[in-house]
Design a protein around this motif. Sequence first.
Motif, PDB file in Angstrom:
ATOM      1  N   ILE A  84       1.040  -1.244  -0.025  1.00  0.00           N
ATOM      2  CA  ILE A  84       0.080   0.070   0.496  1.00  0.00           C
ATOM      3  C   ILE A  84       0.836   1.119  -0.516  1.00  0.00           C
ATOM      4  O   ILE A  84       0.340   2.294  -1.566  1.00  0.00           O
ATOM      5  CB  ILE A  84      -0.601   0.276   0.932  1.00  0.00           C
ATOM      6  N   MET A  85       2.077   1.556   1.176  1.00  0.00           N
ATOM      7  CA  MET A  85       2.904   2.540   0.793  1.00  0.00           C
ATOM      8  C   MET A  85       3.588   2.774  -0.311  1.00  0.00           C
ATOM      9  O   MET A  85       4.231   3.783  -0.792  1.00  0.00           O
ATOM     10  CB  MET A  85       3.911   2.055   1.660  1.00  0.00           C
ATOM     11  N   CYS A  86       3.878   1.287  -0.919  1.00  0.00           N
ATOM     12  CA  CYS A  86       4.879   1.384  -2.209  1.00  0.00           C
ATOM     13  C   CYS A  86       3.957   2.277  -2.886  1.00  0.00           C
ATOM     14  O   CYS A  86       3.921   2.828  -3.950  1.00  0.00           O
ATOM     15  CB  CYS A  86       5.325   0.289  -2.290  1.00  0.00           C
ATOM     16  N   ALA A  87       2.700   1.354  -3.383  1.00  0.00           N
ATOM     17  CA  ALA A  87       1.716   1.742  -4.195  1.00  0.00           C
ATOM     18  C   ALA A  87       1.456   4.258  -3.992  1.00  0.00           C
ATOM     19  O   ALA A  87       1.214   3.918  -4.794  1.00  0.00           O
ATOM     20  CB  ALA A  87       0.781   1.373  -4.258  1.00  0.00           C
ATOM     21  N   LYS A  88       0.729   4.426  -3.105  1.00  0.00           N
ATOM     22  CA  LYS A  88       1.903   6.089  -2.649  1.00  0.00           C
ATOM     23  C   LYS A  88       2.429   6.447  -3.330  1.00  0.00           C
ATOM     24  O   LYS A  88       2.330   7.336  -4.417  1.00  0.00           O
ATOM     25  CB  LYS A  88       1.232   6.090  -0.601  1.00  0.00           C
ATOM     26  N   ILE A  94      -4.123   1.360  -7.124  1.00  0.00           N
ATOM     27  CA  ILE A  94      -4.590   0.154  -6.593  1.00  0.00           C
ATOM     28  C   ILE A  94      -5.443   0.183  -5.573  1.00  0.00           C
ATOM     29  O   ILE A  94      -5.848   0.691  -4.467  1.00  0.00           O
ATOM     30  CB  ILE A  94      -3.367  -0.590  -6.247  1.00  0.00           C
ATOM     31  N   ILE A  95      -6.555  -0.593  -5.498  1.00  0.00           N
ATOM     32  CA  ILE A  95      -7.465  -0.495  -5.163  1.00  0.00           C
ATOM     33  C   ILE A  95      -7.607  -2.177  -3.994  1.00  0.00           C
ATOM     34  O   ILE A  95      -7.302  -3.173  -4.499  1.00  0.00           O
ATOM     35  CB  ILE A  95      -8.904  -0.628  -5.962  1.00  0.00           C
ATOM     36  N   PHE A  96      -7.182  -1.243  -2.918  1.00  0.00           N
ATOM     37  CA  PHE A  96      -6.870  -2.291  -1.917  1.00  0.00           C
ATOM     38  C   PHE A  96      -8.320  -2.084  -0.970  1.00  0.00           C
ATOM     39  O   PHE A  96      -8.439  -1.543  -0.465  1.00  0.00           O
ATOM     40  CB  PHE A  96      -6.049  -2.084  -0.833  1.00  0.00           C
ATOM     41  N   LEU A  97      -8.715  -3.712  -1.294  1.00  0.00           N
ATOM     42  CA  LEU A  97     -10.030  -4.654  -0.277  1.00  0.00           C
ATOM     43  C   LEU A  97      -9.535  -5.233   0.798  1.00  0.00           C
ATOM     44  O   LEU A  97      -8.850  -6.195   0.914  1.00  0.00           O
ATOM     45  CB  LEU A  97     -10.874  -5.719  -1.712  1.00  0.00           C
ATOM     46  N   GLY A  98     -10.257  -4.530   1.889  1.00  0.00           N
ATOM     47  CA  GLY A  98     -10.345  -5.536   3.443  1.00  0.00           C
ATOM     48  C   GLY A  98     -11.232  -6.062   3.989  1.00  0.00           C
ATOM     49  O   GLY A  98     -12.707  -5.335   3.718  1.00  0.00           O
ATOM     50  N   ASN A 125      -2.981   6.864   6.202  1.00  0.00           N
ATOM     51  CA  ASN A 125      -2.143   8.108   6.090  1.00  0.00           C
ATOM     52  C   ASN A 125      -1.191   7.461   4.492  1.00  0.00           C
ATOM     53  O   ASN A 125      -0.773   8.171   3.756  1.00  0.00           O
ATOM     54  CB  ASN A 125      -1.175   8.548   6.967  1.00  0.00           C
ATOM     55  N   SER A 126      -1.310   6.539   3.727  1.00  0.00           N
ATOM     56  CA  SER A 126      -0.895   5.272   3.481  1.00  0.00           C
ATOM     57  C   SER A 126      -1.911   5.973   1.691  1.00  0.00           C
ATOM     58  O   SER A 126      -1.250   4.992   0.675  1.00  0.00           O
ATOM     59  CB  SER A 126      -0.492   4.327   3.480  1.00  0.00           C
ATOM     60  N   PRO A 157      -2.695   4.843  -4.381  1.00  0.00           N
ATOM     61  CA  PRO A 157      -4.398   3.518  -4.188  1.00  0.00           C
ATOM     62  C   PRO A 157      -4.598   3.938  -3.056  1.00  0.00           C
ATOM     63  O   PRO A 157      -5.298   5.261  -2.622  1.00  0.00           O
ATOM     64  CB  PRO A 157      -3.284   2.798  -3.141  1.00  0.00           C
ATOM     65  N   VAL A 158      -5.970   3.279  -2.771  1.00  0.00           N
ATOM     66  CA  VAL A 158      -7.530   3.906  -2.156  1.00  0.00           C
ATOM     67  C   VAL A 158      -7.728   2.541  -1.269  1.00  0.00           C
ATOM     68  O   VAL A 158      -7.203   1.016  -1.351  1.00  0.00           O
ATOM     69  CB  VAL A 158      -8.511   4.286  -2.794  1.00  0.00           C
TER      70      VAL A 158
END
Length: 568
Positions: A84-88, A94-98, A125-126, A157-158
């Motif tokens: 996630i931090m890398c994509a930022k 990138i859509i991150f689903l949690g 924050n990321s 990213p989101v």
Amino acid sequence: MAIKVYERILELFEAEGINTIFGIPDPNFVHLFLTAEQRGWNVVAPHHEESAGFMAEGVSRMTGKPAVAIGTLGPGIANLAGSIMCAKVENSPIIFLGGQRDRITEQRVRRGRIQFVQQSGLIENSVKYSASIEYADQVDEIIREGIRQAVSGRPGPVYIEYPQHVIHEELELPPVLPPHRYRLVGQTAGPDKIAEAVQYIRAAKQPVLLVGHGVHTSRAGAAVKELADLMAVPVIQTSGGTSYIEGLEDRTFPYGFSPSSIDAVVNSDLCLAIGTELGEPVHFGRWRHWVANEANRKWVLVEQDPSAIGVNRPIDVPLVGDLRAIVPQLVEALRDTPRTATPDLQRWIDEDAARLADLAETAPSGQSPVHPARLIVEATQAFPPEGIMVRDGGATTIFGWTYSQAKPHDVIWNQNFGHLGTGLPYAVGASVADGGKRPVMLVTGDSSFQFQIAELETAARLNLPLVCVVGVDYQWGLEVGVYKRTFGHGSLETGVHWSKNVRLDKVAEGFGCYGEYVERDEDIAPAIKRAYASGKPGVIHVAVDPKANSEEMPSYDEFRTWYAEGQQ
């Protein structure tokens, strides 16, 4: 007809042309995974969620579209955090689903809850946007806002949370909207700004085209090729924009690492910058090689994020919008009045070709272990011209900047963040996006390769045409060099060496891949060819000289200027 929440999520992604998902399924996501596969999606389960995020980034870079990665509640989200931090930092949409437990669990005042942490606050924050689908009828607006935020302005990213209590809820909704109905698509620049930019281009005597990472990730190479032809200019690559545009290979020069690039920049009176933040690796466009002729140089910047204009340096003509829309505007405006190339362009082409030929000839050879410069020469000469190149590592990448003999149309590496271990999952994601049609070569060091080495099994399971060429010096080569420069030769080098009985080729065989051990120059290219011919993903373990790898990094002084604190 009633539709489940997870089915609607897939429909919303499909409207954006997304058809691949990476992650390890849990109770929140098994229904979504199964349904996605039934609908014809690529559903890939890696061995670590961080790899899932990197694989999704590989897909995004190869398609020019957002991509999706999933993490299970608690530990899965923790594992995603690095990607996630890398994509930022890499500006990757990138859509991150949690996953998450029922909201009643979060609202209880309790201690000792299993596999639970309040995730949004740790991640927000990321990412550019963080939200939770609390009610079934929120699904459209939240997924759409996530995509809108991921691709608008500066891409990134989101994070969207998917609590367990909404998994099976049903709702009745109309058909999904196409992207242009709910977000800005293909934003063009105003005709007045295009006319102003064209006026500067026509008046320039020595213009250059500065091409960055965004040209590759937006898949805009063909339009940029037309523009470069009409402008008759050299193409200067940023360190992130190292993919060669087809048809422009001979006049594309890596900024700072090719004397032709330096001469072209120093003498330029106009810079048209596309797909770049004008960051530290290009000295913000105002330091080092840019100082000469600064008073006479005009700047035209194509930039999607209006808040970025003028931040790193003053800009004469900002063209704000989607470069996939703006570059065709410039092409159309210049089509009837193409420029004529200056004699310097051919001279720069000839000088750069001679430089590469000389490097191939003079890279140290005939020693065992192999000199890292010779490793790069031999590996990149054996690179399939139609292939996808992936880079990873510290010293290995620095040697690659100078000695690479290949000019691939797709190069993927983690330039902005410098995150080691991205190479193997990037390669898997890129190959999945490509459908496994083109050969993929990962050139990496042993330190980086071992971060995500378990994904060799993923590559083998998917039968990807991937060959990993690994320079092995049994140490953190870049850091060994830091010790030597800091404390002198012969000093202790703490924490940077490991056992010399590791055989990565044997590890590869254990994962069902092809493996081969090499310690002579002349065996590198034949080993690569045998790996591709095996029909399996391959790992070529190349023993490299640890002393040369830590002490003889080429262009290292240029590289260090990226970190010249206070001077830029």
